[in-house]
Design an enzyme around this catalytic site. Sequence first.
Site, short mmCIF file in Angstrom:
data_model
loop_
_atom_site.label_atom_id
_atom_site.label_comp_id
_atom_site.label_asym_id
_atom_site.label_seq_id
_atom_site.Cartn_x
_atom_site.Cartn_y
_atom_site.Cartn_z
N LEU A 162 40.84 49.80 24.53
CA LEU A 162 41.03 49.78 25.98
C LEU A 162 42.37 49.14 26.36
O LEU A 162 42.72 48.06 25.89
CB LEU A 162 39.89 48.97 26.61
CG LEU A 162 40.03 48.66 28.11
CD1 LEU A 162 39.94 49.94 28.93
CD2 LEU A 162 38.97 47.66 28.55
N ASP A 175 38.36 42.73 45.68
CA ASP A 175 38.45 42.01 46.95
C ASP A 175 37.07 41.49 47.38
O ASP A 175 36.05 42.14 47.14
CB ASP A 175 39.01 42.97 48.02
CG ASP A 175 39.47 42.21 49.26
OD1 ASP A 175 39.63 40.98 49.20
OD2 ASP A 175 39.64 42.87 50.31
N HIS A 179 36.11 32.77 43.65
CA HIS A 179 37.02 33.27 42.61
C HIS A 179 36.40 33.08 41.21
O HIS A 179 36.55 33.92 40.34
CB HIS A 179 38.37 32.56 42.69
CG HIS A 179 39.15 32.92 43.93
ND1 HIS A 179 39.25 34.23 44.40
CD2 HIS A 179 39.86 32.17 44.81
CE1 HIS A 179 39.99 34.24 45.49
NE2 HIS A 179 40.37 33.01 45.77
C1 FPP Z 1 40.62 38.85 46.52
O1 FPP Z 1 39.56 38.21 47.16
C2 FPP Z 1 40.75 38.40 45.16
C3 FPP Z 1 41.83 37.71 44.65
C4 FPP Z 1 42.99 37.34 45.47
C5 FPP Z 1 41.87 37.28 43.26
C6 FPP Z 1 41.11 38.08 42.25
C7 FPP Z 1 40.67 37.13 41.20
C8 FPP Z 1 39.54 37.21 40.48
C9 FPP Z 1 38.63 38.34 40.52
C10 FPP Z 1 39.15 36.06 39.57
C11 FPP Z 1 39.95 35.86 38.33
C12 FPP Z 1 40.49 37.09 37.73
C13 FPP Z 1 40.81 37.25 36.46
C14 FPP Z 1 41.58 38.46 36.07
C15 FPP Z 1 40.41 36.32 35.41
P1 FPP Z 1 39.85 37.43 48.51
O2 FPP Z 1 40.09 36.01 48.16
O3 FPP Z 1 41.00 38.09 49.22
O4 FPP Z 1 38.52 37.62 49.27
P2 FPP Z 1 38.32 37.76 50.84
O5 FPP Z 1 38.94 39.08 51.23
O6 FPP Z 1 36.85 37.77 51.00
O7 FPP Z 1 38.97 36.58 51.47
#
Ligand code: FPP
Length: 252
Positions: A137, A26, A43
Amino acid sequence: MKGTQAKSQLNIPAELVPRHVGIIMDGNGRWAQKRLMPRTFGHRAGMEAFKEIVRATDDFGIEALTVYALSSENWSRPKEEVSALMGLLQEYFLSQIDELHRQGVRIRVIGDGSRAPLAARQALERAQELTRNNTGLKLTVAFGYGARMEIVGAARELCRRVARGEISPDEVDEQAFEGHLYTHGLPPLDVIIRTGGEMRLSNFLLYQAAYAEFVFVDTLWPDFDRRAYASAIESFAARDRRFGGLMARSKE
Ligand code: FPP
């Protein structure tokens, strides 16, 4: 690896290394906002952090890693953001699959990804297919995933089996139930790490988390590197896990 120092930079004895780690990644959006950039920039940085953490997981001698890449609720985000996330996931699997396969990583995707574009689904499908016999893994990507949906699905499947006369209601026990969860075959979940400062599970691995430890860190996901990961695992290893009993687990 028992009894030996894990092949890792972890400052803990090998027997305290968790077998199965779950991560709620997150903070991408806030990381980008702090830089006055669009959320999708965060992202992309999050994908780079993910690459490092997968490598570190292997180096730390951890058997299984399950990450929350997209929740069933995340589909309701703006179309451009969802579509950017799909693109990144596809890019990750296309660009990393050969290296992951070489390392013996076994990829499993859990959840309902049916709303994803065909190209993304195909990349995930191929990654699973190619690595299905690997013994390294166990990397599980929760994608379009929701724990309640998973639990209800398991209950529904068991009901069907009872209705078909394959099993009796008395045979519906924890073992049978767990056999119908997406995570069947994975080691018990030892710890959930959540980055980004929030302290909740957000519908991630609710059943599996029964005796997991929680490590919440303020670091935003794109900044979560190998060192921060090691420190989260060390903090897990310092806990007294009693599994409902009275005896603290030995840390000797
Ligand atoms: C939450 O941050 C994260 C996500 C909804 C997506 C997670 C994706 C990645 C780490 C990138 C791609 C992943 C892979 C597996 C290749 P948020 O957008 O909710 O952040 P915020 O809480 O600051 O708004």
